[in-house]
Design a protein around this motif. Sequence first.
Motif, short mmCIF file in Angstrom:
data_model
loop_
_atom_site.label_atom_id
_atom_site.label_comp_id
_atom_site.label_asym_id
_atom_site.label_seq_id
_atom_site.Cartn_x
_atom_site.Cartn_y
_atom_site.Cartn_z
N SER A 264 0.62 -1.13 -0.03
CA SER A 264 -0.10 -0.02 -0.01
C SER A 264 0.91 1.43 -0.20
N THR A 265 0.11 2.44 -0.40
CA THR A 265 0.98 3.53 -0.45
C THR A 265 1.38 3.98 1.02
N ALA A 266 0.53 3.80 2.06
CA ALA A 266 0.82 4.16 3.38
C ALA A 266 1.98 3.40 3.61
N THR A 267 2.01 2.12 3.62
CA THR A 267 3.04 1.24 4.00
C THR A 267 4.46 1.80 3.41
N ARG A 268 4.60 2.14 2.17
CA ARG A 268 5.36 2.22 1.43
C ARG A 268 6.43 3.64 2.01
N GLN A 269 5.40 4.50 2.32
CA GLN A 269 5.83 5.85 2.94
C GLN A 269 6.47 5.53 4.16
N GLN A 270 5.92 4.78 5.00
CA GLN A 270 6.55 4.37 6.26
C GLN A 270 7.77 3.86 6.14
N ILE A 271 7.83 2.72 5.29
CA ILE A 271 9.19 2.01 5.03
C ILE A 271 10.29 3.18 4.46
N ALA A 272 10.05 4.02 3.70
CA ALA A 272 10.81 5.13 3.14
C ALA A 272 11.24 6.04 4.03
N GLU A 308 20.35 -1.46 19.79
CA GLU A 308 19.48 -0.53 20.28
C GLU A 308 18.14 0.22 19.19
N ALA A 309 18.67 -0.27 18.01
CA ALA A 309 17.57 0.32 17.03
C ALA A 309 16.93 -0.62 16.34
N PRO A 310 15.59 -0.41 16.19
CA PRO A 310 14.75 -1.46 15.53
C PRO A 310 15.36 -1.84 14.11
N VAL A 311 15.01 -3.01 13.65
CA VAL A 311 15.41 -3.32 12.27
C VAL A 311 14.07 -3.79 11.42
N LEU A 312 14.22 -3.10 10.31
CA LEU A 312 13.29 -3.22 9.32
C LEU A 312 13.62 -4.41 8.20
N ILE A 313 12.68 -5.27 7.75
CA ILE A 313 12.90 -6.10 6.68
C ILE A 313 11.54 -6.06 6.14
N TYR A 314 11.53 -5.77 4.81
CA TYR A 314 10.30 -5.58 3.96
C TYR A 314 10.38 -6.17 2.70
N ALA A 315 9.17 -6.68 2.16
CA ALA A 315 9.00 -6.94 0.78
C ALA A 315 8.34 -6.03 -0.04
N SER A 316 7.59 -5.08 0.33
CA SER A 316 6.59 -4.18 -0.25
C SER A 316 7.48 -3.53 -1.43
N ALA A 317 6.70 -3.37 -2.48
CA ALA A 317 7.16 -2.93 -3.58
C ALA A 317 6.08 -1.86 -4.39
N ASP A 318 6.50 -1.00 -5.34
CA ASP A 318 5.26 -0.37 -6.09
C ASP A 318 4.54 -1.12 -6.90
N PRO A 319 3.27 -0.56 -7.41
CA PRO A 319 2.50 -1.62 -8.37
C PRO A 319 3.35 -2.16 -9.63
N GLU A 320 4.10 -1.33 -10.17
CA GLU A 320 4.64 -1.91 -11.36
C GLU A 320 5.64 -3.08 -11.06
N GLU A 321 6.56 -3.02 -10.00
CA GLU A 321 7.28 -4.06 -9.60
C GLU A 321 6.57 -5.35 -9.28
N VAL A 322 5.53 -4.98 -8.57
CA VAL A 322 4.78 -5.94 -8.16
C VAL A 322 4.28 -6.80 -9.34
N ARG A 323 3.61 -5.99 -10.39
CA ARG A 323 2.94 -6.70 -11.65
C ARG A 323 4.19 -7.45 -12.21
N GLU A 324 5.23 -7.02 -12.29
CA GLU A 324 6.18 -7.57 -13.10
C GLU A 324 6.74 -8.93 -12.39
N ILE A 325 6.82 -8.94 -11.06
CA ILE A 325 7.12 -10.29 -10.16
C ILE A 325 5.93 -11.27 -10.53
N GLN A 326 4.94 -10.76 -10.15
CA GLN A 326 3.53 -11.61 -10.48
C GLN A 326 3.46 -12.40 -11.90
#
Length: 421
Positions: A264-272, A308-326
């Motif tokens: 989602s747009t919201a999650t991708r903004q949070q990741i950024a 001491e810092a959180p660690v972020l691991i993600y698979a989120s991607a923009d719609p174009e990248e998702v379509r390519e993977i699918q």
Amino acid sequence: MGILLGAIADDFTGATDLANTLVKEGMKVVQTIGVPKDDAYTEGVDAVVVALKTRTAPVNEAVELSLAALRWLQAHGAQQVVFKYCSTFDSTKQGNIGPVADALRAAMGAGCSIVCPAFPENERTIYQGHLFVGGVPLHESSMKDHPLTPMRDSSLIRLMSQQSRAEVGLVPHKTVAKGADAVSHAIKALETAGNGYAVVDALSDDDLRIIGDAARDHKLVTGGSGVATGLPENFRKKGLLGSTTETDTPRVKGRELVLAGSCSTATRQQIALAKEKWPTRKIVVDRIAKGEDVAGDLAEWALAQHDEAPVLIYASADPEEVREIQSVYGVERAGAMVEQVMGALAVRLNASGFSRLVVAGGETSGAVVSALGVGSLRIGPEIAPGVPWSQSIGTRPLALALKSGNFGGPDFFEEAFAVIR
């Protein structure tokens, strides 16, 4: 006496969203992961929310699991049942909202049931039967590009009619504005005319309380978490529910981890935003497909980071990248590969001291919670509208925040950990 209210949610983040609403309205709530196998969840509890992973499951499986949840809730005294789905009505023309609602209505002998996914606090509103997200029609929002349930229509009447065997009518906002009795009469009129469902407009929390009052005698209510806002007050008026309940903040020590699968747009903004501050790695689907030990490599990397810092691991991607993977791996296989890695990561890292987890995305949350073997959750304080902290019950202590992909502001991840530090 058994529980007052039972709920069946079609994904894990939606379940915590609903549980959060009920807690804020003064109920003691437990969320179970799947249909419970015993009675341990009901003592001193006003409501039980059964979290299922049925939003994108085969229709028959979604119906079967939902009916099993209903039987358990009824056996434990539930006087009213809520079928909770996403506030953006995530589904396809085949289901699963319509078929599950039809099956629940038939099993309960329910009359015309409310359809109301509105959540005004998160900018989901309904007007003239059309669902709006952030002020634009659903089919013009980012949901039009959802990788699993692209929403290309904003008319809830059409969307529900495509999935359900029943007729679907409308209770417009001008009726809601007249109060609960007017809404009740309108629903009864629709039922007399042969309708099985009533889409009810809602533009504000006040509207949701009116709708909740109108649903006081309904066996089944369907919608997003917002539709439950006014339901606890009905039990309170009957003397069955107290005025307040305490919310316990999870008291879990350990390292902090974010696993994000939502696109989602919201999650991708949070990741950024989080990438600018925290150690971050992305899951590469091609590596999973080649048979590489992606979970092992990422776990080793995460454990090597400063504790001491959180660690972020993600698979989120923009719609174009998702379509390519699918297009390369197929929708189901691509999703399954990522979910398997997310689940394996959660297990390995939890065993090594990561006990405070934020998980973004319904499918990802389902994979993570299932892999960890969590059976139930005690709902804690709210982080942002629709997203509370929760703590595992009966297993290794875990603090979990299961976030719908679309929820939360840009700095949600940082806000989440600030709540329990």
